[in-house]
Scaffold this motif. Structure first.
Motif, PDB file in Angstrom:
ATOM      1  N   PRO A  23      -4.867   1.163  -0.924  1.00 57.67           N
ATOM      2  CA  PRO A  23      -4.213   0.918   0.360  1.00 57.67           C
ATOM      3  C   PRO A  23      -3.591  -0.472   0.440  1.00 57.67           C
ATOM      4  O   PRO A  23      -4.034  -1.406  -0.225  1.00 57.67           O
ATOM      5  N   ILE A  24      -2.533  -0.588   1.246  1.00 55.50           N
ATOM      6  CA  ILE A  24      -1.857  -1.863   1.469  1.00 55.50           C
ATOM      7  C   ILE A  24      -1.772  -2.093   2.972  1.00 55.50           C
ATOM      8  O   ILE A  24      -1.278  -1.228   3.707  1.00 55.50           O
ATOM      9  N   ALA A  25      -2.245  -3.244   3.430  1.00 54.58           N
ATOM     10  CA  ALA A  25      -2.183  -3.593   4.849  1.00 54.58           C
ATOM     11  C   ALA A  25      -1.234  -4.760   5.057  1.00 54.58           C
ATOM     12  O   ALA A  25      -1.297  -5.760   4.329  1.00 54.58           O
ATOM     13  N   LEU A  26      -0.345  -4.614   6.028  1.00 51.71           N
ATOM     14  CA  LEU A  26       0.581  -5.669   6.444  1.00 51.71           C
ATOM     15  C   LEU A  26       0.202  -6.042   7.876  1.00 51.71           C
ATOM     16  O   LEU A  26       0.519  -5.332   8.824  1.00 51.71           O
ATOM     17  N   VAL A  59      -2.906  -7.722   2.638  1.00 43.21           N
ATOM     18  CA  VAL A  59      -4.127  -7.338   1.918  1.00 43.21           C
ATOM     19  C   VAL A  59      -3.768  -6.078   1.122  1.00 43.21           C
ATOM     20  O   VAL A  59      -3.638  -4.997   1.679  1.00 43.21           O
ATOM     21  N   TRP A  60      -3.605  -6.254  -0.176  1.00 40.63           N
ATOM     22  CA  TRP A  60      -3.141  -5.179  -1.061  1.00 40.63           C
ATOM     23  C   TRP A  60      -4.259  -4.865  -2.047  1.00 40.63           C
ATOM     24  O   TRP A  60      -4.621  -5.690  -2.879  1.00 40.63           O
ATOM     25  N   SER A  61      -4.824  -3.667  -1.959  1.00 33.95           N
ATOM     26  CA  SER A  61      -5.885  -3.235  -2.873  1.00 33.95           C
ATOM     27  C   SER A  61      -5.283  -2.330  -3.934  1.00 33.95           C
ATOM     28  O   SER A  61      -4.597  -1.353  -3.616  1.00 33.95           O
ATOM     29  N   GLU A  62      -5.562  -2.638  -5.200  1.00 32.78           N
ATOM     30  CA  GLU A  62      -4.907  -1.933  -6.305  1.00 32.78           C
ATOM     31  C   GLU A  62      -5.925  -1.618  -7.401  1.00 32.78           C
ATOM     32  O   GLU A  62      -6.794  -2.444  -7.715  1.00 32.78           O
ATOM     33  N   THR A  66     -21.348  -5.593   2.061  1.00 33.59           N
ATOM     34  CA  THR A  66     -19.918  -5.817   1.870  1.00 33.59           C
ATOM     35  C   THR A  66     -19.256  -4.454   1.732  1.00 33.59           C
ATOM     36  O   THR A  66     -19.850  -3.523   1.177  1.00 33.59           O
ATOM     37  N   ILE A  67     -18.022  -4.320   2.252  1.00 32.77           N
ATOM     38  CA  ILE A  67     -17.334  -3.042   2.197  1.00 32.77           C
ATOM     39  C   ILE A  67     -15.900  -3.249   1.727  1.00 32.77           C
ATOM     40  O   ILE A  67     -15.422  -4.383   1.630  1.00 32.77           O
ATOM     41  N   HIS A  68     -15.222  -2.151   1.462  1.00 31.20           N
ATOM     42  CA  HIS A  68     -13.820  -2.197   1.070  1.00 31.20           C
ATOM     43  C   HIS A  68     -12.999  -2.761   2.233  1.00 31.20           C
ATOM     44  O   HIS A  68     -13.249  -2.424   3.397  1.00 31.20           O
ATOM     45  N   PRO A  69     -12.003  -3.621   1.956  1.00 29.53           N
ATOM     46  CA  PRO A  69     -11.248  -4.255   3.044  1.00 29.53           C
ATOM     47  C   PRO A  69     -10.192  -3.355   3.687  1.00 29.53           C
ATOM     48  O   PRO A  69      -9.445  -3.819   4.544  1.00 29.53           O
ATOM     49  N   LEU A  70     -10.142  -2.056   3.325  1.00 29.08           N
ATOM     50  CA  LEU A  70      -9.023  -1.231   3.772  1.00 29.08           C
ATOM     51  C   LEU A  70      -8.947  -1.110   5.284  1.00 29.08           C
ATOM     52  O   LEU A  70      -7.866  -0.893   5.835  1.00 29.08           O
ATOM     53  N   PHE A  86     -12.626   7.399   2.712  1.00 24.94           N
ATOM     54  CA  PHE A  86     -11.194   7.101   2.766  1.00 24.94           C
ATOM     55  C   PHE A  86     -10.667   6.785   1.368  1.00 24.94           C
ATOM     56  O   PHE A  86      -9.624   7.303   0.948  1.00 24.94           O
ATOM     57  N   LYS A  87     -11.373   5.911   0.672  1.00 24.72           N
ATOM     58  CA  LYS A  87     -10.911   5.508  -0.656  1.00 24.72           C
ATOM     59  C   LYS A  87     -10.841   6.705  -1.598  1.00 24.72           C
ATOM     60  O   LYS A  87      -9.843   6.909  -2.299  1.00 24.72           O
ATOM     61  N   GLN A  88     -11.907   7.510  -1.621  1.00 24.22           N
ATOM     62  CA  GLN A  88     -11.928   8.660  -2.511  1.00 24.22           C
ATOM     63  C   GLN A  88     -10.876   9.694  -2.111  1.00 24.22           C
ATOM     64  O   GLN A  88     -10.200  10.274  -2.956  1.00 24.22           O
ATOM     65  N   GLY A  89     -10.745   9.903  -0.806  1.00 22.63           N
ATOM     66  CA  GLY A  89      -9.803  10.909  -0.322  1.00 22.63           C
ATOM     67  C   GLY A  89      -8.359  10.562  -0.617  1.00 22.63           C
ATOM     68  O   GLY A  89      -7.567  11.400  -1.040  1.00 22.63           O
TER      69      GLY A  89
END
Length: 393
Positions: A209-212, A226-229, A293-297, A353-356
């Motif tokens: 996911p990418i957040a602007l 915040v760009w998760s790759e 701690t969790i994913h920042p998405l 969310f991440k897996q889906g």
């Protein structure tokens, strides 16, 4: 007894807790291996940002600092979410819950500057910086921390607010569940060609996911990225120069905000999940990233930490008024019971969310489109999601 409470870690979570307790007359010792006053001389608009929800803003209002902070924050009234491989979108609006905004984006550095001011002028906080925790010893009535220079500090309760690599958690031997997301987060400030429209924009791509996030910086940047790759493609992105980095980002975000210009260096870090199996052990307790701690998405990391602070603050003051032992297992179990389920629920949601969204199966894509469409068309469901994200449930 030297103090009522010792807190390890002077980041936002630890400092806010120390300030709240001290303003209620609690004798607090705040310890950190660094000096936050020395490390906090950067611009108030630089460094890592957070999207504070309404509950977190309310907590900072308790400290009477939000009015000072609001001038350096950017409100967002909408959250716009879409799937790069789908046909549906989700739009959450403050109007849906009869509010003027859903939250505010602000630099953690800016929050800390204001909270450090409270620490300086509050008499019953003792600050011990440039001290490294070496050991912890516990008896029936107290807990003692020992620093590397052999200083010994005794209190009724020790709180670990010392981050994901928590020394308090390690010395307390509190076990964790942890795994790598096999992703890298890229964060920086940008100037976008198009206005952000007071909207937090988020796109889900197969590789992350990418957040602007809207974050206006006085004619500088107006977007916090915040760009998760996935790690495999993250290695390639790390090697890109500024122009190719922004070009790649424009493609990934489907140019929804037009062209981008970098306004800060690009920083990156690995993404891991961690959750303590227990939040306390023998007068020792964990809050914030030391506990989870969790994913920042979804941008909920600091919000969860501040929710921990509010819950612990309320429980400790109640126990103190009743004359109960604030370090007793009964008191600490009340805190764990108040926070463990909400924190675990958010952790599970982020993993789903991440897996889906990381699955490119056409059947999964159809399911995501259907879920987006049902949520967008259901006023009740949208309101529930929005209130959850805003911390109003």
């Amino acid at each position: 007894m030297d103090f009522e409470i010792t807190i390890i870690g002077s980041g936002v979570v630890g400092s806010v807790l120390a300030s709240l307790l001290a303003t209620q007359g609690v004798e607090v010792c705040l310890i950190d291996r660094q000096d936050p006053f020395k490390n906090n001389k950067l611009s108030k608009l630089l460094g890592r940002t957070s999207a504070l929800n309404l509950a977190s803003i309310g907590l900072l209002n308790k400290l009477e600092i939000w009015n000072n902070l609001s001038g350096g924050s950017t409100d967002f009234e909408r959250i716009y979410v879409w799937d790069s491989e789908g046909s549906s979108k989700l739009v959450f609006s403050a109007e849906d819950i009869e509010k003027k905004k859903l939250g505010s984006v602000i630099s953690n550095n800016y929050i800390l500057k204001e909270v450090l001011g409270i620490l300086k002028r509050t008499e019953n906080i003792e600050l011990k910086f440039n001290r490294t925790l070496k050991d912890i010893s516990v008896d029936d009535n107290s807990v003692q921390v020992i620093t590397e220079d052999e200083e010994k500090i005794t209190s009724k309760l020790l709180v670990g607010a010392d981050g994901s690599m928590s020394m308090v958690r390690k010395l307390s031997q509190i076990p964790t569940r942890t795994w790598s997301y096999d992703q890298t987060a890229f964060v920086t400030s940008l100037k976008s060609e198009n206005t952000h429209e007071s909207t937090a924009w988020q796109i889900f791509t197969p590789s992350g996911p990418i957040a602007l996030l809207p974050f206006d910086q006085e004619n500088k940047g107006n977007i916090s990225l915040v760009w998760s790759e996935d790690n495999e493609s993250a290695e390639r992105i790390k090697s890109l120069d500024d122009n190719n980095f922004t070009f790649e980002l424009e493609k990934r975000t489907e140019s929804i905000l037009g062209d981008f210009e970098l306004k800060d260096e690009v920083r990156f870090f690995p993404l891991n999940q961690l959750h303590a199996k227990h939040y306390f052990s023998n007068r020792q307790l964990l809050i914030g990233d030391a506990a989870h701690t969790i994913h920042p998405l979804a941008g909920q990391g600091l919000n969860l930490g501040l929710s921990d602070v509010l819950s612990l603050y309320t429980i400790l003051l109640s126990a103190r008024r009743k004359g109960d032992d604030i370090g007793a297992n009964k008191t600490l179990l009340n805190y764990e019971n108040s926070r463990k389920i909400p924190n675990l629920t958010m952790t599970v949601m982020m993993e789903l969310f991440k897996q889906g969204f990381g699955n490119s199966s056409p059947w999964i894509t159809l399911g995501r489109n259907a879920a987006f469409r049902v949520t967008q068309e259901s006023a009740w469901l949208k309101k529930k999601f929005i209130k959850e994200a805003a911390g109003l449930i």
